[in-house]
Design a protein around this motif. Structure first.
Motif, PDB file in Angstrom:
ATOM      1  N   UNK A  20       0.823  -1.198   0.000  1.00  0.00           N
ATOM      2  CA  UNK A  20       0.000   0.000   0.000  1.00  0.00           C
ATOM      3  C   UNK A  20       0.865   1.260   0.000  1.00  0.00           C
ATOM      4  N   UNK A  21       1.893   1.307   0.793  1.00  0.00           N
ATOM      5  CA  UNK A  21       2.790   2.479   0.876  1.00  0.00           C
ATOM      6  C   UNK A  21       3.569   2.614  -0.434  1.00  0.00           C
ATOM      7  N   UNK A  22       4.149   1.498  -0.888  1.00  0.00           N
ATOM      8  CA  UNK A  22       4.912   1.574  -2.139  1.00  0.00           C
ATOM      9  C   UNK A  22       4.001   1.930  -3.312  1.00  0.00           C
ATOM     10  N   UNK A  23       2.801   1.444  -3.327  1.00  0.00           N
ATOM     11  CA  UNK A  23       1.843   1.798  -4.374  1.00  0.00           C
ATOM     12  C   UNK A  23       1.514   3.279  -4.335  1.00  0.00           C
ATOM     13  N   UNK A  24       1.266   3.785  -3.123  1.00  0.00           N
ATOM     14  CA  UNK A  24       0.974   5.221  -2.991  1.00  0.00           C
ATOM     15  C   UNK A  24       2.175   6.038  -3.416  1.00  0.00           C
ATOM     16  N   UNK A  25       3.349   5.625  -2.975  1.00  0.00           N
ATOM     17  CA  UNK A  25       4.559   6.345  -3.387  1.00  0.00           C
ATOM     18  C   UNK A  25       4.749   6.276  -4.904  1.00  0.00           C
ATOM     19  N   UNK A  26       4.462   5.102  -5.472  1.00  0.00           N
ATOM     20  CA  UNK A  26       4.605   4.951  -6.913  1.00  0.00           C
ATOM     21  C   UNK A  26       3.672   5.909  -7.645  1.00  0.00           C
ATOM     22  N   UNK A  27       2.419   5.965  -7.215  1.00  0.00           N
ATOM     23  CA  UNK A  27       1.479   6.851  -7.885  1.00  0.00           C
ATOM     24  C   UNK A  27       1.818   8.318  -7.648  1.00  0.00           C
ATOM     25  N   UNK A  28       2.259   8.667  -6.457  1.00  0.00           N
ATOM     26  CA  UNK A  28       2.602  10.064  -6.169  1.00  0.00           C
ATOM     27  C   UNK A  28       3.872  10.456  -6.921  1.00  0.00           C
ATOM     28  N   UNK A  29       4.909   9.623  -6.789  1.00  0.00           N
ATOM     29  CA  UNK A  29       6.189   9.976  -7.423  1.00  0.00           C
ATOM     30  C   UNK A  29       6.155   9.616  -8.900  1.00  0.00           C
ATOM     31  N   UNK A  30       5.791   8.389  -9.196  1.00  0.00           N
ATOM     32  CA  UNK A  30       5.857   7.903 -10.579  1.00  0.00           C
ATOM     33  C   UNK A  30       4.871   8.580 -11.495  1.00  0.00           C
ATOM     34  N   UNK A  31       3.667   8.808 -11.016  1.00  0.00           N
ATOM     35  CA  UNK A  31       2.653   9.402 -11.880  1.00  0.00           C
ATOM     36  C   UNK A  31       2.557  10.918 -11.716  1.00  0.00           C
ATOM     37  N   UNK A  32       2.992  11.444 -10.627  1.00  0.00           N
ATOM     38  CA  UNK A  32       2.858  12.884 -10.395  1.00  0.00           C
ATOM     39  C   UNK A  32       4.152  13.660 -10.606  1.00  0.00           C
ATOM     40  N   UNK A  33       5.197  13.215  -9.974  1.00  0.00           N
ATOM     41  CA  UNK A  33       6.425  14.002  -9.985  1.00  0.00           C
ATOM     42  C   UNK A  33       7.329  13.671 -11.177  1.00  0.00           C
TER      43      UNK A  33
END
Length: 163
Positions: A20-33
């Motif tokens: 869940x944390x890595x997924x959230x980080x992936x979407x925040x960093x990978x898809x946003x930043x």
């Protein structure tokens, strides 16, 4: 160790939160930043590329301007050489004309001086003949006591001077 014994009980919950944390980080960093960062990098690369193109265009324009400038300098130099040569030829022509005029003037003056000298020589010769005839007449009178006519004395002087 009690932690090892608890591992099968808490493993699935920790794995869940990890995903869940890595997924959230992936979407925040990978898809946003990351897309923003990649967009910024692409924008920077495009800007650098555009700047390099503009610099190359400016360099090409500067080189063409320099070539035109050099052509104009060479044309101006050639024109200056032509003008200098023409001025030199004009000066030589004018000097030659002045020399001819001075030579003609000197020739005229020399001819006039020679004519005066000839006149003076002729006059002196005529006077010498008259003086010689008079001197001859006076010498004959003193030496012989006879009076000789002037035309006879002149004929005798001419006979001696002309051979």
């Amino acid at each position: 160790m009690p932690q090892i014994t608890q591992l099968p009980v808490i493993f699935w919950s920790q794995l869940f939160w990890l995903l869940l944390i890595f997924g959230a980080l992936f979407f925040v960093i990978g898809r946003g930043m990351v897309p923003k960062i990649l967009g910024t990098v692409e924008h920077r690369d495009r800007k650098i590329s555009d700047d390099l193109e503009q610099a190359q265009k400016a360099r090409d324009e500067a080189e063409s301007t320099e070539a035109e400038y050099r052509e104009r300098i060479e044309a101006s130099r050639a024109e200056a050489m032509k003008l200098a040569l023409a001025a030199k030829q004009d000066g030589a022509r004018e000097a030659e004309e002045r020399n001819r005029a001075v030579d003609a003037d000197l020739a005229t003056k020399a001819d006039a001086a020679e004519a005066k000298i000839r006149q003076a020589v002729d006059k002196a010769m005529a006077e010498i003949d008259a003086v010689a005839a008079e001197a001859t007449r006076q010498m004959v009178v003193k030496l012989t006591g006879k009076d000789v006519r002037e035309d006879e004395a002149r004929k005798a002087v001419e006979a001696v001077t002309n051979g």
